[in-house]
Each structure stands twice: as structure tokens, then as C-alpha cells.
Design a protein around this motif. Structure first.
Motif, PDB file in Angstrom:
ATOM      1  N   THR A  47      33.448 -39.625  25.512  1.00 44.31           N
ATOM      2  CA  THR A  47      33.409 -38.326  26.173  1.00 44.31           C
ATOM      3  C   THR A  47      34.309 -38.237  27.409  1.00 44.31           C
ATOM      4  O   THR A  47      35.017 -37.237  27.580  1.00 44.31           O
ATOM      5  N   GLU A 253      37.196 -27.929  28.263  1.00 47.55           N
ATOM      6  CA  GLU A 253      35.730 -28.033  28.338  1.00 47.55           C
ATOM      7  C   GLU A 253      35.008 -27.108  27.362  1.00 47.55           C
ATOM      8  O   GLU A 253      34.121 -27.535  26.609  1.00 47.55           O
ATOM      9  N   THR A 254      35.387 -25.835  27.345  1.00 45.01           N
ATOM     10  CA  THR A 254      34.663 -24.855  26.523  1.00 45.01           C
ATOM     11  C   THR A 254      34.745 -25.191  25.039  1.00 45.01           C
ATOM     12  O   THR A 254      33.723 -25.190  24.331  1.00 45.01           O
ATOM     13  N   LYS A 257      32.699 -28.299  24.153  1.00 53.22           N
ATOM     14  CA  LYS A 257      31.256 -28.032  24.128  1.00 53.22           C
ATOM     15  C   LYS A 257      30.843 -27.355  22.830  1.00 53.22           C
ATOM     16  O   LYS A 257      29.787 -27.636  22.265  1.00 53.22           O
ATOM     17  N   GLN A 290      31.456 -32.178  30.313  1.00 58.54           N
ATOM     18  CA  GLN A 290      31.658 -31.387  31.521  1.00 58.54           C
ATOM     19  C   GLN A 290      32.860 -31.934  32.273  1.00 58.54           C
ATOM     20  O   GLN A 290      33.005 -33.145  32.411  1.00 58.54           O
TER      21      GLN A 290
END
Length: 330
Positions: A47, A253-254, A257, A290
């Protein structure tokens, strides 16, 4: 027959654990006229570096990475102090220690926030409440040595957690011991948690250490554990590089996710030799995606360092990081 099966399992894990020591560095094919920068990373983290590789794959960063792998935390520390490398993926406390010793390092983004888990094979230990009811000096094995997971547990002694005895091991050694059923309570980070659960199904997850930290302290249930940093000497030649990386990583990030698997598709091919894709995908179920800049994470970072440096008898006043570490003026 049982001895043969056990021996086979141990050999498989030993080979897996030793891969990170034998894999060759991998320079990417340079594009004429394109800047080549050396990136030092580890095959045992997922990650924290997915935003970087995804940004590179999508052309959001205009350099060609020459990929190298650091072997352990001591190896990374040596690289940082010698100023070897242009970009590093690693642990925030390691970055900070090196910066305090004068290493040419600027933290760009925090990308790893939730990594450590308590595992057990004991049926009477199923929750963190069960952990808190163990007697003082009960032994908990941990990996890697100097694990931030242990530092967080020690910090929770101020909130009622007993003072346990922590036995440090290298990840491969602890994994072998767990498979041999020589330890029944241990602390490991992801994705090693997922790998070990697959190879030692008698183990189960007891709790996320960061989540329990949040519950007991009233603070966020996550901590700034890992991220991406750049060599300040490299910034003299490429002064906008840190800002470009920060923006590119935040942009990812978006989408990550929404679909973490897209990040796996952009990891260097060599990562399959460290940890199989399916295990990495499974580990993401327990991870947080994040991305935050070093500047906006400064207060959280200083709190975290106060935890992990407590065994060095350091106080908040002793953590004298230069402003340049967070992207400010030297």
C-alpha cells in the motif's frame, strides 16, 4: 509423514523469505532524453508504494525509475545516511532518524497508516480485551526487530495495558517459528500477516494495533508509518520533483480507494517474486489507502515519533527535525 510435510512447508517459507536477499536490482529501460532516477524500495510493502507506481505507469511523473531493493531497516538506514538514491520508499521513523543525523532527506508524502496486527493460535485470545487481561511479562513475539507495533503497544501501557515482554525476531525467523507452533502470540505487519495466515492456518487475527490505539487514546485509529521521501541533493538538480511527486501521489488516492487492484497492476513485475498477487490483494482488505503530504501530517508524525523513539529515552524536545524534512526552508 507429518515431519516431511512440516519440513516441506518450512523450506517453502524459507525460500520465500530469502527472495528479497537474492533478487537483482532492476533498471528500467531509459527513454532517450528522459531523466532516470534511482528508486529504493522493498518488496515487503504494498500500500505505501502503490500510488507511486500507479502515477509512474500513467505518466503523471516524467522520469524513468531505476529500481533497487533495500534488504532490511539497517540497509535502508545506511542508504539514507550515505545519500545513495534519489527516491526512497520506507518507514517514517527511519527517515526521521536519518534526517536528525544529517542525511539529505525530505519526506514528501505519508502513504502507510495501518500495518500492525496481533495474531494468536490460542483459543482463549480472541480480542484485545483478552490481551489486556494477560498477566504482566507475558511474552509476545514480534517482527521486524524494533517494530513500531511494539512501540505502540508500550505506549498503551499508559492507558491500562499490562507491561508485556516483547521478543524481537527477523520476519523469516518468526514466520518459521509460528509455523512450527513455537510461538502462540505475535505481532506482524501487513502483508506478512496475510502470507503467514495462509501458511499457518492455526493462527487467527486478534486485533489491529492502530485501531486499538485509537480506541484507547481517543486519537485517529491510524498512524503515519510509511511514505515516500526524496534526496535533497537530487532536488538541487530537479527543484520541482518533490512537489510533482506529492501532487501525483495525492491524485491516485481516490481511484485506489475505489479499486485497489488497479494499484497491483502497476507494481513492478518483480513484486510477484516477493509476495504472490492474490496474497497482496487479500492484504489490502486490512489496509488503509490514504495519501497525505508531509506538511499536513507534521503534527501526527511528531506524535508518532514520540512513541517509537520512547525506548531511546527521547522526549518531544529531543526530536529536532529540520524544517526541510517537512518541505520547509532549511
Amino acid at each position: 509423514m507429518q515431519k516431511i510435510l512440516a519440513l516441506t512447508a518450512l523450506i517453502v517459507l524459507a525460500v520465500w523469505g530469502g527472495l528479497h536477499l537474492t533478487l537483482n536490482d532492476t533498471p528500467s529501460a531509459p527513454t532517450p532524453g528522459r531523466t532516470v532516477l534511482s528508486v529504493y524500495t522493498t518488496g515487503q510493502a504494498t500500500t505505501p508504494q502503490m500510488p507511486l507506481w500507479k502515477a509512474l505507469a500513467e505518466g503523471k511523473l516524467n522520469f524513468t525509475p531505476e529500481i533497487h531493493y533495500w534488504k532490511n531497516l539497517d540497509d535502508l538506514r545506511g542508504l539514507l545516511l550515505s545519500g545513495k538514491g534519489d527516491i526512497w520508499v520506507g518507514h517514517i521513523d527511519g527517515f526521521a532518524q536519518a534526517a536528525m543525523r544529517g542525511a539529505p532527506i525530505r519526506l514528501v508524502s505519508v502513504t502507510g497508516w495501518k500495518k500492525f496486527y496481533l495474531l494468536s493460535s490460542r483459543e482463549d485470545i480472541r480480542s484485545f480485551k483478552d490481551i489486556s487481561q494477560l498477566s504482566k511479562r507475558s511474552e509476545i513475539a514480534s517482527a521486524p526487530p524494533h517494530s513500531p507495533g511494539v512501540a505502540i503497544m508500550r505506549a498503551l501501557e499508559g492507558y491500562g495495558l499490562p507491561s508485556f515482554s516483547y521478543a524481537p525476531y527477523e520476519p523469516k525467523q518468526l514466520s518459521l517459528m509460528a509455523m512450527q507452533k513455537k510461538v502462540d502470540l505475535l505481532i506482524l505487519p501487513e502483508p506478512l500477516v496475510t502470507v503467514l495466515l495462509k501458511k499457518a492456518p492455526h493462527l487467527h487475527i486478534v486485533a489491529s494495533i492502530e485501531e486499538e490505539y485509537g480506541l484507547l487514546t481517543g486519537k485517529p485509529a491510524m498512524l503515519p508509518i510509511a511514505g515516500v521521501a526524496v534526496n535533497t541533493e537530487t532536488l538541487k538538480q530537479h527543484p520541482m520533483l518533490a512537489e510533482q511527486i506529492e501532487k501525483a501521489l495525492k491524485h491516485q488516492e481516490t481511484s485506489l480507494k475505489k479499486n485497489p487492484a488497479t494499484g497491483l497492476d502497476t507494481l513492478p513485475k518483480e513484486f510477484e517474486k516477493f509476495i504472490p498477487r492474490q496474497m497482496i490483494l487479500s492484504s489490502l482488505e486490512r489496509d488503509i489507502i490514504q495519501v497525505r503530504s508531509a506538511r499536513e501530517s507534521k503534527a501526527l508524525i511528531l506524535d508518532y515519533l514520540n512513541i517509537v523513539f520512547s525506548d531511546k529515552k527521547m522526549t518531544a524536545k529531543d526530536i529536532s527535525l529540520p524544517e526541510a524534512f517537512f518541505g520547509g526552508a532549511s
